[in-house]
Each structure stands twice: as structure tokens, then as C-alpha cells.
Design an enzyme around this catalytic site. Structure first.
Site, PDB file in Angstrom:
ATOM      1  N   GLY A  16       2.607   3.710   1.477  1.00 28.53           N
ATOM      2  CA  GLY A  16       3.195   3.964   2.789  1.00 28.53           C
ATOM      3  C   GLY A  16       3.741   5.360   2.961  1.00 28.53           C
ATOM      4  N   ARG A  17       3.897   6.091   1.856  1.00 27.31           N
ATOM      5  CA  ARG A  17       4.384   7.471   1.958  1.00 27.31           C
ATOM      6  C   ARG A  17       3.802   8.331   0.852  1.00 27.31           C
ATOM      7  NH1 ARG A  17      10.107   8.186  -0.734  1.00 27.31           N
ATOM      8  NH2 ARG A  17      10.105   6.528  -2.267  1.00 27.31           N
ATOM      9  N   ASP A  58       7.311   4.725 -10.531  1.00 28.59           N
ATOM     10  CA  ASP A  58       8.262   4.475  -9.442  1.00 28.59           C
ATOM     11  C   ASP A  58       9.689   4.350  -9.962  1.00 28.59           C
ATOM     12  OD1 ASP A  58       6.497   4.663  -7.289  1.00 28.59           O
ATOM     13  OD2 ASP A  58       5.786   2.632  -7.608  1.00 28.59           O
ATOM     14  N   ASP A  70       4.141  -4.426  -7.584  1.00 25.98           N
ATOM     15  CA  ASP A  70       3.550  -3.191  -7.088  1.00 25.98           C
ATOM     16  C   ASP A  70       4.083  -1.969  -7.819  1.00 25.98           C
ATOM     17  OD1 ASP A  70       5.769  -4.291  -5.365  1.00 25.98           O
ATOM     18  OD2 ASP A  70       5.807  -2.221  -4.674  1.00 25.98           O
ATOM     19  N   ASN A  71       5.067  -2.155  -8.692  1.00 28.22           N
ATOM     20  CA  ASN A  71       5.595  -1.069  -9.517  1.00 28.22           C
ATOM     21  C   ASN A  71       5.237  -1.274 -10.985  1.00 28.22           C
ATOM     22  OD1 ASN A  71       6.770   0.093  -7.262  1.00 28.22           O
ATOM     23  ND2 ASN A  71       8.734  -0.908  -7.582  1.00 28.22           N
ATOM     24  N   ASP A 114       8.522   6.387   8.086  1.00 31.18           N
ATOM     25  CA  ASP A 114       8.136   7.751   8.465  1.00 31.18           C
ATOM     26  C   ASP A 114       7.213   8.408   7.433  1.00 31.18           C
ATOM     27  OD1 ASP A 114       9.845   8.372   6.352  1.00 31.18           O
ATOM     28  OD2 ASP A 114      11.399   9.258   7.617  1.00 31.18           O
ATOM     29  N   GLY A 115       7.008   7.762   6.294  1.00 29.38           N
ATOM     30  CA  GLY A 115       6.105   8.312   5.296  1.00 29.38           C
ATOM     31  C   GLY A 115       6.638   9.505   4.542  1.00 29.38           C
ATOM     32  N   GLY A 164       0.810  -1.210   0.000  1.00 28.41           N
ATOM     33  CA  GLY A 164       0.000   0.000   0.000  1.00 28.41           C
ATOM     34  C   GLY A 164       0.842   1.259   0.000  1.00 28.41           C
TER      35      GLY A 164
END
Length: 502
Positions: free
Chosen positions: A102-103, A272, A262-263, A135-136, A100
Site C-alpha cells: 500500500g505504500r 517490516d 504479511d510480515n 496516502d502511500g 498488498g
């Protein structure tokens, strides 16, 4: 901890983005709703005014304090519905069921004046439920790398996500060292990935999987809705787009570096840019990514990996292709079997154009393979070898020969090529112009990208970044006085590893 700037006032009526958020209207299982995390001191580093115009956005407003607040994540404008999308992914062949955004936060969608729907996503906009203890945030270097390469790919005519803006946060992110933080505003036809389908297939959530498919068809393959088997027709569209995309990567020497599922975007856009790089000296086994220890995503492996990723998409779609799994498998296999010939045809046609041939004759494929083998053996620069071959079409082969460690190897190939082109009746000037239209003079040379990032990160100097962007905006044009941007790296300038930056 720095003070957080208060939200900016709402933008004035009439110039704010007009959002129409179709993905946010899907079932809640597909995403998490949350706003971006504000930053302390947002500062606009670069705004892509041309792209803003294509999107129907007011560049002057985007550069205003209210606009920068939106681009930084400090203000959620009216109509936006910020979400973090859920997806899974095979990372270097190993399945991770819950990844998902994440940042990244999908701020919303806009419909352009041309009627195209585009996502506006803030990358580096803070933690989400998918951050997995991260930390996103994003560091400045990776943000500027993606900006440079995405816009270079667009100028090269390769389907890609785009960079609308880069904003400094005024905060540091901590990786091996403390680094200046930034947020990238990324534009995409959508952010739906192979891994998005895998997420719901792995959970056997057929309702969400069906809703995702219906949405993806409406957005990217509307004709598939009327097909006898919409899921299969949709899959065929994804296969065709990926075959064409990877061929175009290969033709400019691009190495994605992290082709996880996922890319892999179902839109057929490059997405990405993490540890991506471009070939200097040609060799099919070239790897730059520091995390690709086995060479899984090496230059020459990219077609096979794209095929592998598409097989994973087929697995996720099987329940929607048909109730009889055995029949669905055979149907999906038949569609997937079209990938290799589609890629091969695009690759061959592109290479023929690169060496100045408008149609294929017996022996042309052997001629191409011989050239590539000689380039690999002689460490010839991939980009300049084809660009200088256009000069050879007009009788000046000196630049082409000089790229080979053994010029005699170039001479031997040139003799066969010159005999071939003499037979088709195309004038030297017309052939050379056609070759220059498909063989760029300028690519994002790895050493120049690193120089630009180092100047920005270490010295807050964006001049090299701006200069590189200006050159790369016109990759097929000779640009007198800018020869250094086309030159291969000297030995001490060679970049041997690139890093993901997450």
C-alpha cells in the site's frame, strides 16, 4: 500542494543499475504495475555506501541528482519495471484477504557481483491499488527507525532486509500531526511473504499459486525443484529458516512487535520493523508495540507465533502438496512438527554459547533457565548481563552482580556456573573472547533510537542518527568513550511503547 519536480534525466550509460526483474515476469495477478509518485524536493539523508558496493551499484552515481531522483521515486531508470505486490495476511490473528504493497513499489531486481538476486524497493513511494484509502507515504521517523534497526540486525549477523538509502521528500505526511516525509530504499532477498501465498489460496487461483511457488523455489530453494514433492520440500525450507531466525531474535532480545503473516518473509529475513524494540530489563512477557493490546507478540510468544504463521502457510500450500487433502494435511503436519525441535536446538545452542559453554552437559539447561528466572526477578539488563558475564569468566564479577536488584541472587547462580566452567578445561581468556563474540555490547537501545528520531524529525539534526549507526556497525567490539550507547536507560529514559508509524 507543492510543485512536483520534473523527472531527472536518464542516468549515464555504464553506471545505472542493471535490472533483471524476474517477479515482474510472473502473471499479472501477482502485482499491479505502476510507477512511484514523484515528490517535490528530494534530498539524500543517508546512503549506505557499503551495501551499494555489495550490490554492485555505483555509490557516487546513487548520490548524484539522477541517483537521488531514482531513490525518491522521481525517475524510473531504464530496465526497472515498478510494481506493487499483492498479498493477504493474518493481522493479530484476523484474516485480511486483500492487503498488498500500500505504500511501497518494487522498483526491480539486481544480481550482485556475488551472484545473489536482490529486490530494490522504495518504501513510502506513494499510493497503489492496495493503499486502502492510505496516502502511500512514510514519515521520516519510521524510515530512520527501519534504517537503524535493519542495519544493526545485519551487523549482529541476523538475516534481515537492508537499508540502502533514506531520502527526504520535502513534503509532509499527516498522521496525528504533520510530519516530514521520507522514502526508504529497502533491499531484500525477496519480498515474498506467507501472506503472498495466502492471497492466491484464498481466491482459489491455482494458476497464480503454482507460478508463485515455482518462482519462490527457483529463488530460495532450488534443490526443492528436484524433490519428490517440491511444495513440501519448499515448506520444509521455510520452516527451517524461520526456526533459526526467531531463535536469533530471541538471543539478542529482539521483539518484532507485529508478527502478522504479511510480515513473515519466506526468505527467512527479518522484514517490516514498525514497532520493533529490544529488551532492556529482561522479562519474557515484555511487549512494546502500542497496538499489541493482548501481548500476542510478546518476547516469549515469538516462537509460538512463528509456528502459527507457518501453519497458515501450510494451509495455503495444501493444494500444491497433494491432490488428496487428508494426505497433504498429514504431510504438512509432519514437516511443521520439525519447527519446535529446530527452534529449541538453535535457542539452546545459542544460550550455551552466551554463557561460555561449547558443548552441553547434564544440568546445563537447568543452569540456563535458572539464570533467566533470576534475571527476570531482578530486572537485570538482558544485553549487559551476558556481556558482563564474559568479565566474570576472567574473574571480575562485579559488573554482572551490579545488574541485579539483589546481588545475592547473582552470587547464587555464579557459584553453580563457576563450578560448571571449571570442569571443561577452557582458559578464562579464550572463554571470555568466545562469549564477547556472541554477546553484543551494543544494541539499538530504544531510548537512543527515540532520541535520534526526535532530533531528526524535530530539529533536522541527523548527528545522533549518524552516531548511533556508527556504534551499531561494530556491536561486538568494546568502543572506549562510547559507554553511554551501551548503558541501560535511566528510569526517566525508559521507552514503554513503540508505534507502527503507518
Amino acid at each position: 500542494m507543492p510543485d512536483i519536480a520534473p523527472p531527472a534525466p536518464p542516468p549515464e550509460a555504464g553506471i545505472r543499475p542493471a535490472f533483471d526483474n524476474s517477479y515482474a515476469r510472473l502473471p499479472d495477478a501477482l502485482f499491479a504495475r505502476l510507477p512511484p509518485t514523484p515528490v517535490s524536493a528530494p534530498r539524500l539523508l543517508r546512503l549506505n555506501t557499503g551495501l551499494a558496493g555489495e550490490l554492485g551499484l555505483d555509490a557516487a552515481w546513487l548520490a548524484s541528482p539522477a541517483g537521488v531522483a531514482m531513490l525518491a521515486g522521481n525517475h524510473v531508470p531504464e530496465g526497472a519495471e515498478p510494481i506493487a505486490q499483492a498479498y493477504s495476511g493474518h493481522q493479530f490473528g484476523h484474516f485480511s484477504p486483500s492487503l498488498g504493497d500500500g505504500r511501497a513499489i518494487l522498483l526491480g531486481e539486481v544480481v550482485t557481483p556475488a551472484g545473489l538476486r536482490r529486490d530494490i524497493q522504495l518504501k513510502g513511494s506513494g499510493p497503489t491499488p492496495f493503499s486502502r484509502r492510505g496516502d502511500g507515504r512514510a514519515a521520516l521517523g519510521p524510515v530512520l527507525r527501519e534504517y537503524i534497526v535493519a542495519e544493526a540486525m545485519a551487523a549482529l549477523g541476523i538475516p534481515t532486509t537492508r537499508a540502502l538509502a533514506a531520502v527526504a521528500t520535502g513534503e509532509h505526511v499527516f498522521r496525528e500531526d504533520a510530519l516530514p516525509g521520507a522514502v526508504l530504499t529497502r533491499i531484500a532477498a525477496s519480498h515474498i511473504r506467507v501472506g503472498t501465498f495466502q492471497y492466491f489460496a484464498a481466491r482459489r487461483d491455482m494458476g497464480s499459486l503454482r507460478a508463485l511457488l515455482d518462482h519462490a523455489i527457483a529463488r530460495h530453494d532450488p534443490a526443492a525443484a528436484d524433490a519428490a514433492n517440491p511444495a513440501l520440500a519448499f515448506f520444509a525450507g521455510v520452516v527451517a529458516r524461520q526456526a533459526a531466525l526467531v531463535a536469533r531474535w530471541m538471543l539478542v532480545g529482539f521483539i518484532h512487535g507485529v508478527m502478522n503473516t504479511d510480515n513473515c518473509a519466506i526468505s527467512g529475513e527479518t522484514i517490516d520493523y514498525g514497532p520493533c524494540a529490544f529488551l532492556d530489563a529482561y522479562h519474557p512477557e515484555t511487549v512494546f508495540s502500542s497496538i499489541d493490546h493482548q501481548g500476542r507478540y510478546a518476547y516469549a510468544n515469538q516462537p509460538a507465533i512463528a509456528h502459527w504463521n507457518l501453519a497458515r502457510l501450510a494451509e495455503a500450500l495444501l493444494p500444491l502438496i497433494g491432490a488428496d487433502e487428508a494426505v497433504a494435511v498429514e504431510q504438512a503436519k509432519a514437516v511443521l512438527a520439525g519447527f519446535s525441535p529446530a527452534f529449541g536446538a538453535a535457542w539452546k545452542a545459542g544460550l550455551l554459547a552466551k554463557i561460555g559453554l561449547s558443548d552441553e552437559a547434564p544440568g546445563d539447561e537447568a543452569l540456563i533457565q535458572d539464570l533467566l528466572a533470576r534475571m527476570a526477578e531482578n530486572e537485570a539488563d538482558f544485553t549487559l548481563a551476558f556481556r558482563r558475564l564474559a568479565d566474570a569468566a576472567q574473574g571480575d564479577a562485579a559488573g554482572f552482580r551490579a545488574l541485579f536488584a539483589d546481588p545475592a541472587a547473582a552470587d547464587a547462580w555464579l557459584a553453580g556456573w563457576q563450578a560448571r566452567i571449571a570442569a571443561d578445561g577452557v582458559s578464562p581468556a579464550v572463554r571470555a573472547a568466545a562469549m564477547r563474540a556472541v554477546n553484543p555490547a551494543f544494541i539499538p537501545r530504544n531510548h537512543l533510537v527515540e532520541e535520534a528520531l526526535a532530533a531528526a524529525v524535530q530539529n533536522d539534526d541527523l548527528a545522533p542518527f549518524e552516531a548511533l549507526l556508527e556504534v551499531l556497525a561494530r556491536p561486538f567490539e568494546d568502543q572506549p568513550g562510547r559507554e553511554r550507547f551501551a548503558a541501560p536507560p535511566r528510569p526517566e529514559q525508559r521507552v514503554r511503547a513503540t508505534f507502527c508509524g503507518t
